[in-house]
Design an enzyme around this catalytic site. Structure first.
Site, PDB file in Angstrom:
ATOM      1  N   ASP A  45       0.863  -1.183   0.000  1.00 41.54           N
ATOM      2  CA  ASP A  45       0.000   0.000   0.000  1.00 41.54           C
ATOM      3  C   ASP A  45       0.902   1.236   0.000  1.00 41.54           C
ATOM      4  O   ASP A  45       1.844   1.330   0.776  1.00 41.54           O
ATOM      5  CB  ASP A  45      -0.902  -0.001   1.239  1.00 41.54           C
ATOM      6  CG  ASP A  45      -2.031   1.007   1.129  1.00 41.54           C
ATOM      7  OD1 ASP A  45      -3.192   0.587   1.161  1.00 41.54           O
ATOM      8  OD2 ASP A  45      -1.741   2.227   1.004  1.00 41.54           O
ATOM      9  N   ILE A  46       0.601   2.182  -0.883  1.00 40.61           N
ATOM     10  CA  ILE A  46       1.453   3.370  -1.049  1.00 40.61           C
ATOM     11  C   ILE A  46       1.305   4.345   0.123  1.00 40.61           C
ATOM     12  O   ILE A  46       2.157   5.214   0.333  1.00 40.61           O
ATOM     13  CB  ILE A  46       1.114   4.081  -2.391  1.00 40.61           C
ATOM     14  CG1 ILE A  46       2.258   4.990  -2.836  1.00 40.61           C
ATOM     15  CG2 ILE A  46      -0.163   4.871  -2.300  1.00 40.61           C
ATOM     16  CD1 ILE A  46       3.501   4.263  -3.217  1.00 40.61           C
ATOM     17  N   HIS A  85     -10.262  -5.701  -2.956  1.00 39.93           N
ATOM     18  CA  HIS A  85      -8.926  -5.976  -2.416  1.00 39.93           C
ATOM     19  C   HIS A  85      -9.027  -6.172  -0.912  1.00 39.93           C
ATOM     20  O   HIS A  85      -9.962  -5.689  -0.278  1.00 39.93           O
ATOM     21  CB  HIS A  85      -7.958  -4.829  -2.718  1.00 39.93           C
ATOM     22  CG  HIS A  85      -8.431  -3.489  -2.258  1.00 39.93           C
ATOM     23  ND1 HIS A  85      -9.368  -2.746  -2.959  1.00 39.93           N
ATOM     24  CD2 HIS A  85      -8.124  -2.747  -1.166  1.00 39.93           C
ATOM     25  CE1 HIS A  85      -9.599  -1.623  -2.322  1.00 39.93           C
ATOM     26  NE2 HIS A  85      -8.857  -1.587  -1.210  1.00 39.93           N
ATOM     27  N   HIS A  98      -6.700  -5.687   2.697  1.00 38.88           N
ATOM     28  CA  HIS A  98      -5.529  -5.073   3.323  1.00 38.88           C
ATOM     29  C   HIS A  98      -4.931  -6.091   4.288  1.00 38.88           C
ATOM     30  O   HIS A  98      -5.645  -6.613   5.159  1.00 38.88           O
ATOM     31  CB  HIS A  98      -5.925  -3.838   4.147  1.00 38.88           C
ATOM     32  CG  HIS A  98      -6.473  -2.693   3.368  1.00 38.88           C
ATOM     33  ND1 HIS A  98      -5.759  -1.542   3.126  1.00 38.88           N
ATOM     34  CD2 HIS A  98      -7.688  -2.514   2.781  1.00 38.88           C
ATOM     35  CE1 HIS A  98      -6.498  -0.695   2.434  1.00 38.88           C
ATOM     36  NE2 HIS A  98      -7.684  -1.259   2.208  1.00 38.88           N
TER      37      HIS A  98
HETATM   38  P1  AMP Z   1      -9.822   1.330   0.188  1.00 35.66           P
HETATM   39  O1  AMP Z   1     -10.398   1.287  -1.218  1.00 35.66           O
HETATM   40  O2  AMP Z   1     -10.641   2.190   1.105  1.00 35.66           O
HETATM   41  O3  AMP Z   1      -9.605  -0.067   0.725  1.00 35.66           O
HETATM   42  O4  AMP Z   1      -8.398   2.030   0.113  1.00 35.66           O
HETATM   43  C1  AMP Z   1      -7.550   1.864  -1.009  1.00 35.66           C
HETATM   44  C2  AMP Z   1      -6.129   1.712  -0.584  1.00 35.66           C
HETATM   45  O5  AMP Z   1      -5.340   1.670  -1.759  1.00 35.66           O
HETATM   46  C3  AMP Z   1      -5.576   2.847   0.304  1.00 35.66           C
HETATM   47  O6  AMP Z   1      -5.007   2.297   1.493  1.00 35.66           O
HETATM   48  C4  AMP Z   1      -4.515   3.510  -0.587  1.00 35.66           C
HETATM   49  O7  AMP Z   1      -3.403   3.968   0.142  1.00 35.66           O
HETATM   50  C5  AMP Z   1      -4.151   2.388  -1.533  1.00 35.66           C
HETATM   51  N1  AMP Z   1      -3.671   2.853  -2.830  1.00 35.66           N
HETATM   52  C6  AMP Z   1      -4.281   3.739  -3.643  1.00 35.66           C
HETATM   53  N2  AMP Z   1      -3.532   3.926  -4.770  1.00 35.66           N
HETATM   54  C7  AMP Z   1      -2.448   3.131  -4.636  1.00 35.66           C
HETATM   55  C8  AMP Z   1      -1.295   2.871  -5.442  1.00 35.66           C
HETATM   56  N3  AMP Z   1      -1.125   3.479  -6.635  1.00 35.66           N
HETATM   57  N4  AMP Z   1      -0.369   1.998  -4.988  1.00 35.66           N
HETATM   58  C9  AMP Z   1      -0.534   1.380  -3.794  1.00 35.66           C
HETATM   59  N5  AMP Z   1      -1.599   1.571  -2.995  1.00 35.66           N
HETATM   60  C10 AMP Z   1      -2.536   2.449  -3.392  1.00 35.66           C
END
Ligand code: AMP
Length: 130
Positions: A29-30, A93, A95
Protein backbone atom coordinates in the site's frame (compact mmCIF):
# COMPACT_ATOMS: atom_id res chain seq x y z
CA UNK A 1 -13.36 2.63 -16.37
CA UNK A 2 -10.05 0.91 -15.71
CA UNK A 3 -9.20 0.96 -12.00
CA UNK A 4 -5.85 2.16 -10.71
CA UNK A 5 -5.22 -1.39 -9.52
CA UNK A 6 -5.82 -2.78 -13.01
CA UNK A 7 -3.27 -0.26 -14.30
CA UNK A 8 -0.81 -1.46 -11.65
CA UNK A 9 -1.44 -5.09 -12.58
CA UNK A 10 -0.92 -4.24 -16.26
CA UNK A 11 2.37 -2.51 -15.41
CA UNK A 12 1.12 0.89 -16.57
CA UNK A 13 1.57 2.36 -13.06
CA UNK A 14 4.55 1.42 -10.87
CA UNK A 15 4.14 -0.40 -7.57
CA UNK A 16 6.17 -2.18 -4.92
CA UNK A 17 5.23 -5.67 -6.03
CA UNK A 18 5.19 -8.61 -3.63
CA UNK A 19 3.77 -11.52 -5.64
CA UNK A 20 1.37 -12.56 -8.36
CA UNK A 21 -0.12 -15.61 -9.99
CA UNK A 22 -2.58 -15.92 -12.85
CA UNK A 23 -5.51 -14.56 -10.79
CA UNK A 24 -4.09 -12.46 -7.95
CA UNK A 25 -1.60 -9.64 -7.40
CA UNK A 26 -0.06 -8.34 -4.15
CA UNK A 27 1.80 -5.08 -3.62
CA UNK A 28 2.61 -2.61 -0.85
CA UNK A 29 0.00 0.00 0.00
CA UNK A 30 1.45 3.37 -1.05
CA UNK A 31 -0.01 5.08 2.02
CA UNK A 32 0.61 2.44 4.69
CA UNK A 33 -0.67 2.31 8.24
CA UNK A 34 2.25 0.00 9.16
CA UNK A 35 5.47 -1.22 7.60
CA UNK A 36 4.58 -4.15 5.36
CA UNK A 37 0.96 -3.03 4.78
CA UNK A 38 0.07 -4.98 1.67
CA UNK A 39 -2.90 -5.09 -0.69
CA UNK A 40 -4.03 -8.29 -2.37
CA UNK A 41 -6.31 -7.93 -5.38
CA UNK A 42 -7.93 -10.28 -7.86
CA UNK A 43 -6.73 -9.45 -11.37
CA UNK A 44 -10.33 -9.56 -12.54
CA UNK A 45 -11.68 -6.06 -11.97
CA UNK A 46 -14.72 -6.42 -9.74
CA UNK A 47 -15.65 -3.52 -7.47
CA UNK A 48 -17.40 -5.06 -4.48
CA UNK A 49 -15.68 -7.96 -2.77
CA UNK A 50 -18.96 -9.77 -2.10
CA UNK A 51 -19.62 -9.83 -5.84
CA UNK A 52 -16.66 -12.19 -6.37
CA UNK A 53 -17.64 -15.74 -7.25
CA UNK A 54 -17.34 -17.99 -4.21
CA UNK A 55 -14.33 -19.87 -5.59
CA UNK A 56 -12.47 -16.66 -6.47
CA UNK A 57 -13.26 -15.18 -3.05
CA UNK A 58 -12.00 -18.31 -1.29
CA UNK A 59 -8.86 -18.39 -3.39
CA UNK A 60 -8.24 -14.68 -2.71
CA UNK A 61 -8.06 -15.59 0.98
CA UNK A 62 -5.79 -18.56 0.26
CA UNK A 63 -3.42 -16.34 -1.72
CA UNK A 64 -3.59 -13.70 1.05
CA UNK A 65 -2.64 -16.39 3.59
CA UNK A 66 0.58 -17.06 1.68
CA UNK A 67 1.34 -13.35 1.43
CA UNK A 68 0.69 -12.92 5.17
CA UNK A 69 3.12 -15.75 5.93
CA UNK A 70 5.80 -13.95 3.92
CA UNK A 71 5.10 -10.62 5.66
CA UNK A 72 5.37 -12.31 9.08
CA UNK A 73 8.85 -13.54 8.22
CA UNK A 74 10.03 -9.99 7.53
CA UNK A 75 8.08 -7.58 9.72
CA UNK A 76 8.22 -8.03 13.52
CA UNK A 77 4.58 -8.13 14.65
CA UNK A 78 2.05 -10.01 16.75
CA UNK A 79 -0.15 -11.02 13.83
CA UNK A 80 -1.19 -9.97 10.38
CA UNK A 81 -4.60 -8.35 10.40
CA UNK A 82 -6.88 -8.66 7.38
CA UNK A 83 -9.33 -5.88 6.61
CA UNK A 84 -11.63 -5.00 3.75
CA UNK A 85 -12.53 -1.36 3.19
CA UNK A 86 -12.99 -0.62 -0.50
CA UNK A 87 -14.15 2.95 -0.03
CA UNK A 88 -11.41 4.53 -2.14
CA UNK A 89 -10.58 2.15 -4.99
CA UNK A 90 -13.48 0.38 -6.74
CA UNK A 91 -11.50 -2.81 -7.33
CA UNK A 92 -11.93 -5.52 -4.69
CA UNK A 93 -8.93 -5.98 -2.42
CA UNK A 94 -7.91 -6.96 1.08
CA UNK A 95 -5.53 -5.07 3.32
CA UNK A 96 -2.92 -7.17 5.14
CA UNK A 97 -1.56 -5.14 8.04
CA UNK A 98 1.11 -6.20 10.55
CA UNK A 99 -0.34 -5.69 14.04
CA UNK A 100 1.56 -4.67 17.13
CA UNK A 101 0.63 -5.79 20.64
CA UNK A 102 -2.36 -3.39 20.67
CA UNK A 103 -3.89 -5.45 17.86
CA UNK A 104 -5.32 -2.28 16.42
CA UNK A 105 -5.45 -0.88 12.87
CA UNK A 106 -5.88 2.87 12.63
CA UNK A 107 -6.44 3.77 9.00
CA UNK A 108 -6.16 7.47 9.83
CA UNK A 109 -2.65 7.04 11.24
CA UNK A 110 -0.24 6.64 8.32
CA UNK A 111 3.43 5.68 8.36
CA UNK A 112 5.87 7.78 6.33
CA UNK A 113 8.35 5.65 4.38
CA UNK A 114 11.08 6.64 1.95
CA UNK A 115 11.16 5.03 -1.47
CA UNK A 116 14.19 2.91 -0.59
CA UNK A 117 12.33 1.54 2.45
CA UNK A 118 9.36 0.54 0.27
CA UNK A 119 11.77 -1.15 -2.15
CA UNK A 120 13.60 -3.02 0.62
CA UNK A 121 10.40 -4.18 2.36
CA UNK A 122 8.81 -5.34 -0.88
CA UNK A 123 11.94 -7.23 -1.91
CA UNK A 124 12.25 -8.99 1.46
CA UNK A 125 8.59 -10.03 1.56
CA UNK A 126 8.72 -11.14 -2.08
CA UNK A 127 11.77 -13.30 -1.35
CA UNK A 128 9.83 -15.05 1.45
CA UNK A 129 6.71 -15.69 -0.64
CA UNK A 130 6.24 -19.32 -1.59
P1 AMP B 1 -9.82 1.33 0.19
O1 AMP B 1 -10.40 1.29 -1.22
O2 AMP B 1 -10.64 2.19 1.11
O3 AMP B 1 -9.61 -0.07 0.73
O4 AMP B 1 -8.40 2.03 0.11
C1 AMP B 1 -7.55 1.86 -1.01
C2 AMP B 1 -6.13 1.71 -0.58
O5 AMP B 1 -5.34 1.67 -1.76
C3 AMP B 1 -5.58 2.85 0.30
O6 AMP B 1 -5.01 2.30 1.49
C4 AMP B 1 -4.51 3.51 -0.59
O7 AMP B 1 -3.40 3.97 0.14
C5 AMP B 1 -4.15 2.39 -1.53
N1 AMP B 1 -3.67 2.85 -2.83
C6 AMP B 1 -4.28 3.74 -3.64
N2 AMP B 1 -3.53 3.93 -4.77
C7 AMP B 1 -2.45 3.13 -4.64
C8 AMP B 1 -1.30 2.87 -5.44
N3 AMP B 1 -1.12 3.48 -6.63
N4 AMP B 1 -0.37 2.00 -4.99
C9 AMP B 1 -0.53 1.38 -3.79
N5 AMP B 1 -1.60 1.57 -3.00
C10 AMP B 1 -2.54 2.45 -3.39
Amino acid sequence: MTSIFSKIIAGDIPCYKIAEDDRFFAFLDINPVAKGHTLVVPKEEIDYIYDLEDELLGDLFKFSKKVAAAIEKVIPCERIGLTVLGLEVPHAHVHLVPLDSRGFIDFKNKVQLEKDEFVAIAQQIAQNFS
